[in-house]
Design a protein around this motif. Structure first.
Motif, PDB file in Angstrom:
ATOM      1  N   UNK A   1       0.838  -1.202   0.000  1.00  0.00           N
ATOM      2  CA  UNK A   1       0.000   0.000   0.000  1.00  0.00           C
ATOM      3  C   UNK A   1       0.869   1.246   0.000  1.00  0.00           C
ATOM      4  N   UNK A   2       1.940   1.234   0.772  1.00  0.00           N
ATOM      5  CA  UNK A   2       2.830   2.397   0.835  1.00  0.00           C
ATOM      6  C   UNK A   2       3.461   2.676  -0.518  1.00  0.00           C
ATOM      7  N   UNK A   3       3.879   1.630  -1.216  1.00  0.00           N
ATOM      8  CA  UNK A   3       4.468   1.817  -2.544  1.00  0.00           C
ATOM      9  C   UNK A   3       3.455   2.381  -3.519  1.00  0.00           C
ATOM     10  N   UNK A   4       2.248   1.826  -3.521  1.00  0.00           N
ATOM     11  CA  UNK A   4       1.213   2.291  -4.437  1.00  0.00           C
ATOM     12  C   UNK A   4       0.823   3.735  -4.142  1.00  0.00           C
ATOM     13  N   UNK A   5       0.789   4.092  -2.862  1.00  0.00           N
ATOM     14  CA  UNK A   5       0.342   5.428  -2.460  1.00  0.00           C
ATOM     15  C   UNK A   5       1.275   6.531  -2.946  1.00  0.00           C
ATOM     16  N   UNK A   6       2.535   6.205  -3.190  1.00  0.00           N
ATOM     17  CA  UNK A   6       3.494   7.228  -3.618  1.00  0.00           C
ATOM     18  C   UNK A   6       3.085   7.884  -4.930  1.00  0.00           C
ATOM     19  N   UNK A   7       2.366   7.155  -5.766  1.00  0.00           N
ATOM     20  CA  UNK A   7       1.965   7.697  -7.069  1.00  0.00           C
ATOM     21  C   UNK A   7       0.515   8.164  -7.073  1.00  0.00           C
ATOM     22  N   UNK A   8      -0.134   8.162  -5.898  1.00  0.00           N
ATOM     23  CA  UNK A   8      -1.548   8.455  -5.864  1.00  0.00           C
ATOM     24  C   UNK A   8      -1.918   9.851  -5.398  1.00  0.00           C
ATOM     25  N   UNK A   9      -3.172  10.194  -5.637  1.00  0.00           N
ATOM     26  CA  UNK A   9      -3.760  11.465  -5.201  1.00  0.00           C
ATOM     27  C   UNK A   9      -4.600  11.189  -3.954  1.00  0.00           C
TER      28      UNK A   9
END
Length: 358
Positions: free
Chosen positions: A186-194
Motif C-alpha cells: 500500500x505504501x508503494x502504491x500510495x506514492x503515485x496516488x492522489x
C-alpha cells in the motif's frame, strides 16, 4: 549478561543474542530472522499451520546461526528467553518449548516473554529511553497507546475497539489486488496516488477518546474501490494514497491527545513517544507522528525498521531486563494465544475464555 532470545509468534522464525552490560545498556551481538513470506504469499495472509511447521523446520538452524554470529556457545549464556504469547499458538509453542529444552539441558534460567513487552522495551535497547514513556504499538494484531511506567508496569490509555492498523493495511491491499504483505505494498502504491480524490471517514476523531476504530474505514475503502471498478493502476494508487493519508491523520491526532493525557497524568513535561510494531516502518505515518510530537515538545523515538518488525533481539532484551530484575519463569510457563500487555485493563476486544485480545 548474555541472553538468547527466540521469537516464533507469527511468520518470522528468529533468534538473537543480546548483551546487557552492568550499566543497564544493551548490545546486539546477533539477530537472525528467517521470513516465511514466500510460504504465505499465495494465500494472501499467514496460514497458522504452515507457519508452525516452518518454525519446526527452521528454528534449530536459526538458533545455531545466532550463537555462531555472536561468537559464543550455550555454555556462555546467562539465560534463554522466548515469546510465550500472544500469537499463533502453534508457532508460540515451537519457540517456547525449544527454549524450555535449552534451559533444561544447559541449566539456564528461562524467561517467558510477552511479545508486546518485547516491542515496548526495544527503545530502551536502541536509544536508552528511560521510564516513563508513552508507547504507540501499531502492528498486525495490535493498535494501542500504553503508558510504560516501568518494567512490567503498563497502563493502557487507548486501543482499537475492532481491527488493528496492520490488519487494515493488509485488507486494503487485498481489496486493491496488491501483493502480500499489504503494508509495504500500500505504501508503494500510495506514492503515485492522489490522496484527495477519495473522501474517507476518520472514525472516533470527533470523540474525546484515545481509542481507534478501523472497521468502518475498511468498509469505506471497499466501497470506494467498488465504485471505481474496474480498477486502473491510477485508481489503485489513489485509493491507497487516500487510505494511507487518512490513517496517518488519525494516528497523528490521537498521538497529540495521548501525549497531552500522558503529560497530565505523569507530570513529565518533555515526554518521549516510542513507536513500535511493523506499521512503525511506514514513512507517511512516521512523518505525521514527528510533526505531532514536535508540536507539543515531545521526543519521537522509532527503532530501526528491522527492530520494529518481529525479531529475536527484542525478546532477548526483554528477557535480559526481566532477568536483571530477578524475574524468572518455571518450565511450566504456559504458551498463550492471548496475553494483553495491560492485563488489569478492562477488555475491549475479543474477551472470552482465552482472555482478551486487547
Amino acid at each position: 549478561m548474555l541472553i538468547l532470545g527466540i521469537e516464533t509468534s507469527c511468520d518470522e522464525t528468529a533468534a538473537a543474542v543480546v548483551a546487557r552490560d552492568a550499566d543497564g545498556r544493551g548490545r546486539i551481538l546477533s539477530n537472525v530472522v528467517h521470513s516465511q513470506l514466500e510460504d504465505h504469499a499465495r494465500f494472501g495472509g499467514v496460514v497458522p499451520e504452515i507457519a508452525a511447521r516452518a518454525h519446526v523446520e527452521a528454528l534449530d538452524g536459526i538458533v545455531a546461526r545466532a550463537l555462531a554470529e555472536a561468537g559464543i556457545g550455550f555454555a556462555d549464556l546467562d539465560g534463554v528467553a522466548a515469546t510465550a504469547g500472544p500469537g499463533l499458538i502453534g508457532g508460540v509453542l515451537v519457540g517456547l518449548m525449544s527454549a524450555k529444552g535449552i534451559a533444561l539441558v544447559h541449566g539456564l534460567p528461562l524467561v517467558a516473554v510477552n511479545h508486546l513487552e518485547g516491542h515496548a522495551l526495544t527503545a530502551r535497547l536502541t536509544d536508552g529511553v528511560e521510564f516513563p514513556y508513552l508507547l504507540l504499538l501499531v502492528s498486525g494484531g495490535h493498535t494501542q497507546f500504553v503508558a510504560v511506567e516501568g518494567l512490567g508496569r503498563y497502563r493502557r490509555l487507548g486501543t482499537t475497539i475492532d481491527d488493528a492498523l496492520g490488519e487494515a493495511f493488509d485488507k486494503t491491499a487485498k481489496l486493491l489486488g496488491l501483493a502480500y504483505p499489504g503494508g509495504p505494498a500500500v505504501e508503494r502504491a500510495a506514492r503515485a496516488g492522489d490522496a484527495n480524490r477519495f473522501a474517507l471517514p476518520r472514525p472516533l476523531l470527533g470523540r474525546d477518546s484515545l481509542d481507534f476504530s478501523l472497521s468502518g474505514l475498511k468498509t469505506a475503502v471497499r466501497q470506494a474501490a467498488q465504485a471505481a471498478a474496474p480498477l486502473t493502476d491510477r485508481d489503485v494508487a489513489d485509493v491507497a494514497a487516500a487510505f494511507q493519508a487518512t490513517v496517518a491523520e488519525i494516528v497523528a491526532i490521537k498521538a497529540r491527545r495521548a501525549l497531552a493525557v500522558f503529560t497530565k497524568q505523569t507530570g513529565v513535561t518533555a515526554p518521549v513517544l516510542v513507536v513500535a510494531g511493523g506499521v512503525a516502518a511506514n514513512q507517511a505515518i512516521g512523518t505525521a507522528l514527528r510533526a505531532a510530537a514536535a508540536a507539543v515538545g515531545a521526543r519521537l523515538v522509532v527503532p530501526p525498521a528491522g527492530l520494529c518488525t518481529d525479531n529475536g533481539a527484542m525478546i532477548a532484551w526483554a528477557g535480559a531486563e526481566r532477568l536483571a530484575a530477578g524475574l524468572v519463569d518455571g518450565l511450566d510457563a504456559p504458551a498463550r494465544a492471548r496475553w494483553p500487555l495491560d492485563a488489569d485493563a478492562v477488555p475491549k476486544l475479543g474477551s472470552g475464555q482465552h482472555g482478551a485480545k486487547a
